[in-house]
Motif scaffolding. Structure first.
Motif, PDB file in Angstrom:
ATOM      1  N   SER A 682     -74.896 -55.658  35.170  1.00  0.00           N
ATOM      2  CA  SER A 682     -74.685 -55.818  33.486  1.00  0.00           C
ATOM      3  C   SER A 682     -75.394 -55.619  33.021  1.00  0.00           C
ATOM      4  CB  SER A 682     -73.819 -57.188  33.603  1.00  0.00           C
ATOM      5  OG  SER A 682     -73.823 -57.662  32.252  1.00  0.00           O
ATOM      6  N   ASN A 683     -76.522 -55.146  33.527  1.00  0.00           N
ATOM      7  CA  ASN A 683     -77.673 -54.380  32.842  1.00  0.00           C
ATOM      8  C   ASN A 683     -77.479 -52.980  32.525  1.00  0.00           C
ATOM      9  OD1 ASN A 683     -80.377 -53.158  31.770  1.00  0.00           O
ATOM     10  ND2 ASN A 683     -80.951 -55.428  32.146  1.00  0.00           N
ATOM     11  N   LEU A 684     -77.313 -52.728  34.071  1.00  0.00           N
ATOM     12  CA  LEU A 684     -77.124 -50.894  34.368  1.00  0.00           C
ATOM     13  C   LEU A 684     -75.925 -50.636  32.884  1.00  0.00           C
ATOM     14  CD1 LEU A 684     -77.952 -50.922  37.742  1.00  0.00           C
ATOM     15  CD2 LEU A 684     -79.315 -50.495  35.963  1.00  0.00           C
ATOM     16  N   LEU A 685     -74.899 -51.038  33.745  1.00  0.00           N
ATOM     17  CA  LEU A 685     -73.140 -51.312  32.620  1.00  0.00           C
ATOM     18  C   LEU A 685     -73.249 -51.069  31.147  1.00  0.00           C
ATOM     19  CD1 LEU A 685     -70.901 -52.893  34.408  1.00  0.00           C
ATOM     20  CD2 LEU A 685     -71.294 -50.680  35.139  1.00  0.00           C
ATOM     21  N   GLY A 686     -74.443 -51.946  30.823  1.00  0.00           N
ATOM     22  CA  GLY A 686     -74.512 -52.216  29.365  1.00  0.00           C
ATOM     23  C   GLY A 686     -75.551 -50.942  28.826  1.00  0.00           C
ATOM     24  N   ASN A 687     -76.680 -50.116  29.084  1.00  0.00           N
ATOM     25  CA  ASN A 687     -77.460 -49.065  28.953  1.00  0.00           C
ATOM     26  C   ASN A 687     -76.807 -47.557  29.734  1.00  0.00           C
ATOM     27  OD1 ASN A 687     -79.814 -50.559  28.888  1.00  0.00           O
ATOM     28  ND2 ASN A 687     -80.659 -50.372  31.136  1.00  0.00           N
ATOM     29  N   ALA A 688     -75.468 -47.995  30.411  1.00  0.00           N
ATOM     30  CA  ALA A 688     -74.507 -46.646  30.392  1.00  0.00           C
ATOM     31  C   ALA A 688     -73.780 -46.640  29.082  1.00  0.00           C
ATOM     32  CB  ALA A 688     -73.586 -46.425  32.195  1.00  0.00           C
ATOM     33  N   ALA A 689     -73.320 -47.709  28.954  1.00  0.00           N
ATOM     34  CA  ALA A 689     -72.532 -48.018  27.201  1.00  0.00           C
ATOM     35  C   ALA A 689     -73.077 -47.502  26.414  1.00  0.00           C
ATOM     36  CB  ALA A 689     -71.614 -48.810  27.482  1.00  0.00           C
ATOM     37  N   LYS A 690     -74.623 -47.850  26.130  1.00  0.00           N
ATOM     38  CA  LYS A 690     -75.098 -47.242  25.276  1.00  0.00           C
ATOM     39  C   LYS A 690     -75.772 -46.004  24.682  1.00  0.00           C
ATOM     40  CE  LYS A 690     -78.657 -50.922  25.091  1.00  0.00           C
ATOM     41  NZ  LYS A 690     -79.367 -51.876  24.189  1.00  0.00           N
ATOM     42  N   TYR A 691     -75.656 -46.276  25.633  1.00  0.00           N
ATOM     43  CA  TYR A 691     -76.551 -44.300  25.824  1.00  0.00           C
ATOM     44  C   TYR A 691     -75.363 -43.295  26.437  1.00  0.00           C
ATOM     45  CZ  TYR A 691     -81.644 -46.594  25.607  1.00  0.00           C
ATOM     46  OH  TYR A 691     -81.912 -47.409  25.219  1.00  0.00           O
ATOM     47  N   GLY A 692     -74.832 -43.319  27.099  1.00  0.00           N
ATOM     48  CA  GLY A 692     -73.109 -42.465  27.100  1.00  0.00           C
ATOM     49  C   GLY A 692     -72.415 -42.050  26.165  1.00  0.00           C
ATOM     50  N   PRO A 693     -71.968 -40.859  26.128  1.00  0.00           N
ATOM     51  CA  PRO A 693     -70.919 -40.925  25.251  1.00  0.00           C
ATOM     52  C   PRO A 693     -69.716 -41.247  24.808  1.00  0.00           C
ATOM     53  CG  PRO A 693     -72.184 -38.306  25.683  1.00  0.00           C
ATOM     54  CD  PRO A 693     -72.255 -39.895  26.806  1.00  0.00           C
ATOM     55  N   ARG A 772     -78.697 -34.402  30.978  1.00  0.00           N
ATOM     56  CA  ARG A 772     -77.782 -34.238  31.880  1.00  0.00           C
ATOM     57  C   ARG A 772     -77.392 -35.599  32.513  1.00  0.00           C
ATOM     58  NH1 ARG A 772     -79.394 -29.498  36.349  1.00  0.00           N
ATOM     59  NH2 ARG A 772     -79.541 -27.238  34.673  1.00  0.00           N
ATOM     60  N   GLY A 773     -78.074 -35.918  31.843  1.00  0.00           N
ATOM     61  CA  GLY A 773     -77.330 -38.272  31.945  1.00  0.00           C
ATOM     62  C   GLY A 773     -78.473 -38.738  32.965  1.00  0.00           C
ATOM     63  N   ALA A 774     -78.304 -39.576  33.652  1.00  0.00           N
ATOM     64  CA  ALA A 774     -79.419 -40.219  33.815  1.00  0.00           C
ATOM     65  C   ALA A 774     -77.872 -41.736  35.312  1.00  0.00           C
ATOM     66  CB  ALA A 774     -79.792 -41.204  33.623  1.00  0.00           C
ATOM     67  N   THR A 775     -78.961 -41.552  36.385  1.00  0.00           N
ATOM     68  CA  THR A 775     -77.747 -41.949  37.439  1.00  0.00           C
ATOM     69  C   THR A 775     -78.643 -43.254  37.950  1.00  0.00           C
ATOM     70  OG1 THR A 775     -76.612 -39.734  38.298  1.00  0.00           O
ATOM     71  CG2 THR A 775     -76.812 -42.150  39.829  1.00  0.00           C
ATOM     72  N   PHE A 776     -78.442 -44.751  37.440  1.00  0.00           N
ATOM     73  CA  PHE A 776     -79.263 -45.942  37.809  1.00  0.00           C
ATOM     74  C   PHE A 776     -78.485 -46.410  39.474  1.00  0.00           C
ATOM     75  CE2 PHE A 776     -81.124 -45.138  33.920  1.00  0.00           C
ATOM     76  CZ  PHE A 776     -81.664 -45.803  34.032  1.00  0.00           C
ATOM     77  N   CYS A 777     -78.959 -46.965  40.643  1.00  0.00           N
ATOM     78  CA  CYS A 777     -78.861 -46.360  42.108  1.00  0.00           C
ATOM     79  C   CYS A 777     -79.565 -47.763  42.928  1.00  0.00           C
ATOM     80  CB  CYS A 777     -79.083 -45.573  42.749  1.00  0.00           C
ATOM     81  SG  CYS A 777     -78.833 -44.024  42.143  1.00  0.00           S
ATOM     82  N   PHE A 778     -78.746 -48.796  43.490  1.00  0.00           N
ATOM     83  CA  PHE A 778     -79.341 -49.479  43.288  1.00  0.00           C
ATOM     84  C   PHE A 778     -78.862 -50.110  45.147  1.00  0.00           C
ATOM     85  CE2 PHE A 778     -76.668 -51.815  41.622  1.00  0.00           C
ATOM     86  CZ  PHE A 778     -76.374 -53.643  42.789  1.00  0.00           C
TER      87      PHE A 778
END
Length: 805
Positions: A682-693, A772-778
């Motif tokens: 949920s944290n990673l999805l929220g950051n992606a929605a916040k910073y992505g166009p 160029r965006g960001a990819t968070f992985c675990f």
């Protein structure tokens, strides 16, 4: 034998080839003379007369003479060793006395006759013929001379001259008897030997000759034998001419006697033939001497040529040696200066020859400071042609010569060596300063330090390490503290499990590793240990250094912090719950009265209270995760279905069209704590929605790789700088390009995500480049992590990516 082929005697002194042959001839005499005497005695014992050839009308050897030959051979054999023992000398002298006694009895019988009692004794001892067969008068003389020579002390000087004179007299007497035996029948009218009717027997003559030659050759290094065996011109000629001169006439007479006996020569032809052959023999001797001299002259020429070549090589060596060389005569004048000396001192060679050595070395070759470690070496200063001083090291050696010899001085310019010595001294002083600084740091550092030598098994510790481990013996051995080390769970540690053993084996840094240390007073102290190999200048391993940090103060601070955070969080949550309850009731009342402005203000209060509650929850969650006080509630989970549910629950309906789920490989069932893993996602999805166009998709991708499930969330936002990717998962960290809304958080979201993933035994990382965006992985293991399982796979890292473990 030496390497050059020179034989050695029993005193380990070098012998020439001639001396070795002379000693061999002496041993032949030791064996031959007694053998002839024994043959003579055997003939008298068996046949009552001397055996062949003395029985064929020739003079016979008397029995007493045979005994004298045996005694002479034994005496010579005992005398022959260079340093005979006292018993050998005494027994040899006793045999020589026996020879002299037999000779005296024979001479007494020849001159005045024997007493009746002595005649009776000899008859009983040697038979009836011993009284009637008298030895030749030459025999007792030669035996007496040899016995007397054997009785003289074995010393050089006058006694050696007397011994040689007695032996030569005996040889001359024996040679007279031998030649009389061979040449008498040749020239005498009645064919008798010399003396008439009393000639020396053949065995006697040969035995005395052998004894005389053996006694001369017994000490080939001195006396008359020394002159013959010496490696000189006289010795060379003597060795070739003396045997021919002595044996030539005798062999010639024997040949003529054989021819006369066969009737091949008339009596009138014997003397002319003998004289002619003797003249021819003399001419042969002269020719042999000339040939020997020619051989010596050719050898001298070869030696002269070799000497000249050696001198040329020696001079070339002196000229090409890389060190200055000086040769100084007894008056202190320079007689030779090589090319290197010209270069070092700057003087032309012609101007130096014949000048005083003080021109180059003002303090003289024997001045300066003596170097005790080097023989005849001195430290001094030279003077160049331009007046500058040059430090020198001189080695002196005497060179023998016809006019008192000269002095060879080998000089060495030690300017560079002194500079290097100064640099080395300065480096040593600097090293001592650094060593003192390091020692001070080690002595006062609040960290325990041990140096372990794996080869010798010894260890050295600083004071803080001794505080942790307790007093150690003066020469403590590695492993002496092993019994006090425990794993964090309390299990005893083995030697191969120690970080020092692993670092010594792998050659790499091991740690930090937490262990439990049982102190001498029984208390247990947590210690964080790091071990690193110590490498030498060539990369070889010299030992292992181990550092240990006492975690007790750190644990106490953590406990106090956790208590403080828990206390503050608990005390804050209770008032916030009351504020939330009353603000909610107020909001309902305001809605009923349609007070829009007051309703907005109350709603802002509720949002701020919710924000504070989330921060307090983050603080509590982070504290629990850091202290490892939480226990994951793992359940078998279908990760694909789990991701779909999270996207359905946690993504607002108006944003769901931006999110796209991709499952690239079949996903196995995975043991995870779904509630906490949902918080990470949920944290990673929220950051992606916040910073992505808003018009760009957010891709959630899942795959399986060798027992691991890897999940990534990629956005097309502005990306992260490299310094941000290195610290984005750190506690309280905020990115530099963060928006104003980021200031509402504490910077704990991604930090808590990292703690949750690590609690599952996985990794979390980010791949990003600015623009160029960001990819968070675990990644999480499909089963609870086994310590022996491989590390989790990482996705290919792009520039600016950072793996966090």
């Amino acid at each position: 034998m030496r390497s050059g082929g020179t034989p050695m005697n029993r005193t380990w002194r070098a012998q020439s080839r001639s001396q070795a042959m002379a000693r061999a001839l002496a041993w032949v005499a030791v064996a031959g003379a007694p053998l002839l005497g024994l043959l003579s005695l055997a003939g008298w014992a068996v046949f009552a007369h001397s055996p062949w050839p003395e029985a064929a009308g020739m003079p016979m050897t008397a029995p007493r003479t045979g005994v004298a030959l045996v005694l002479g051979g034994v005496a010579l054999g005992l005398y022959l060793p260079t340093r005979p023992s006292r018993a050998r000398r005494r027994l040899s002298s006793l045999c020589a006395v026996g020879m002299c006694l037999i000779a005296c009895i024979s001479l007494l019988q020849e001159v005045a006759g024997l007493p009746p009692a002595l005649e009776s004794f000899l008859a009983r001892t040697f038979g009836v013929l011993s009284a009637t067969i008298l030895p030749s008068p030459l025999t007792p003389l030669s035996v007496l001379f040899l016995g007397s020579a054997l009785l003289l002390p074995d010393r050089a000087g006058t006694r050696q001259v007397w011994r040689d004179a007695l032996v030569v007299a005996a040889l001359l007497v024996a040679l007279l008897g031998f030649n009389g035996l061979l040449l008498g029948p040749l020239f005498a009218s009645g064919g008798e030997s010399l003396p008439p009717r009393r000639g020396m027997g053949l065995y006697t003559a040969l035995g005395v000759l052998l004894l005389g030659v053996g006694l001369l050759c017994a000490r080939p290094e001195r006396g008359l034998a020394g002159r013959i065996t010496r490696d000189t011109l006289g010795g060379f000629l003597a060795r070739r001419l003396v045997p021919v001169a002595i044996l030539g006439p005798s062999l010639l007479g024997a040949a003529l006697s054989l021819l006369s006996l066969e009737g091949m020569l008339g009596r009138e032809a014997k003397l002319p033939i003998f004289a002619t052959l003797l003249s021819a023999g003399g001419a042969v001797l002269v020719l042999l001497s000339a040939r020997a001299l020619d051989t010596l002259e050719a050898g001298r020429r070869r030696a002269t040529a070799a000497l000249e070549a050696s001198e040329a090589r020696y001079r070339g060596l002196l000229e090409t040696t890389p060190e200055p060389l000086l040769i100084v005569d007894p008056e202190g004048l320079l007689r030779f200066v090589n090319t290197e000396a010209e270069r070092v001192f700057g003087h032309p060679r012609e101007s130096l020859l014949g000048r005083e050595v003080e021109l180059l070395v003002p303090e003289g070759l024997f001045g300066g400071r003596s170097l005790g470690g080097l023989s005849n070496a001195r430290a001094m200063h030279g003077l160049r042609a331009d007046g500058t001083r040059v430090p020198l090291e001189a080695r002196l050696r005497q060179v023998p010569g016809p006019e008192g010899g000269s002095l060879l001085a080998v000089l060495r310019d030690v300017t560079e060596r002194e500079r290097a010595t100064d640099r080395l001294r300065a480096a040593h002083e600097e090293a001592e300063v650094q060593r003192g600084l390091l020692q001070a740091v080690l002595n006062h550092a609040p960290v325990g330090v041990l140096f372990i030598d794996p080869e010798q098994g010894t260890l050295v510790s600083n004071p803080f390490a001794e505080t942790l481990l307790g007093p150690l013996p003066a020469r403590a051995k590695r492993g002496s503290y092993l019994s006090r080390l425990r794993h964090p769970d309390g299990r005893p540690m083995k030697m191969e499990e120690l970080p020092s053993s692993r670092a010594a084996k792998s050659g790499e840094v091991v740690g930090p590793v937490e262990v439990q240390l049982v102190r001498p007073d029984g208390r247990t102290t947590p210690v964080l240990i790091t071990a690193a190999p110590v490498l030498g200048p060539q990369g070889e391993q010299r030992g292992v250094v181990v550092t240990g940090h006492d975690l007790t103060p750190h644990r106490e601070l953590e406990r106090l912090r956790e208590e403080y955070v828990s206390l503050i969080s608990h005390d804050l949550r209770n008032p916030l719950q009351g504020i939330t309850l009353r603000a909610s009731m107020l909001l309902r009342a305001l809605k009923e009265r349609h007070l829009a402005r007051e309703e907005l203000l109350t709603d802002a209060i509720l949002r701020n209270v919710a924000w504070m509650s989330s921060m307090i929850e983050e603080l509590l969650e982070g504290s629990r995760l850091e202290s490892r006080r939480i226990e994951l509630r793992r359940e078998r989970t279908d990760v694909a279905r789990f991701l779909e549910d999270v996207l359905e629950r946690d993504v607002p309906p108006d944003l769901r069209e931006r999110f796209r789920l991709e499952v690239t490989t079949p996903l196995p069932m995975t043991w995870v704590d779904a509630r906490r893993l949902e918080r990470v996602l949920s944290n990673l999805l929220g950051n992606a929605a916040k910073y992505g166009p808003p018009d760009k998709p957010v891709v959630v991708r899942a795959s399986s790789r060798e027992g691991w499930v890897v999940v990534s969330v990629r956005d097309e936002g502005p990306g992260l700088a490299r310094e941000d990717t290195e610290h984005v998962f750190d506690k309280y960290y905020r990115t530099r390009q963060g928006s104003a809304s980021d200031t509402q958080g504490l910077g704990l979201g991604l930090y808590i995500c990292r703690l949750i993933i690590e609690a599952h035994g996985g990794h979390i990382w980010v791949e990003s480049e600015p623009g160029r965006g960001a990819t968070f992985c675990f990644s999480v293991p499909t089963a609870p992590k086994d310590p022996a399982s491989p590390e989790p796979p990482l996705l290919p890292e792009g520039p600016g990516s950072k793996g966090i473990t």
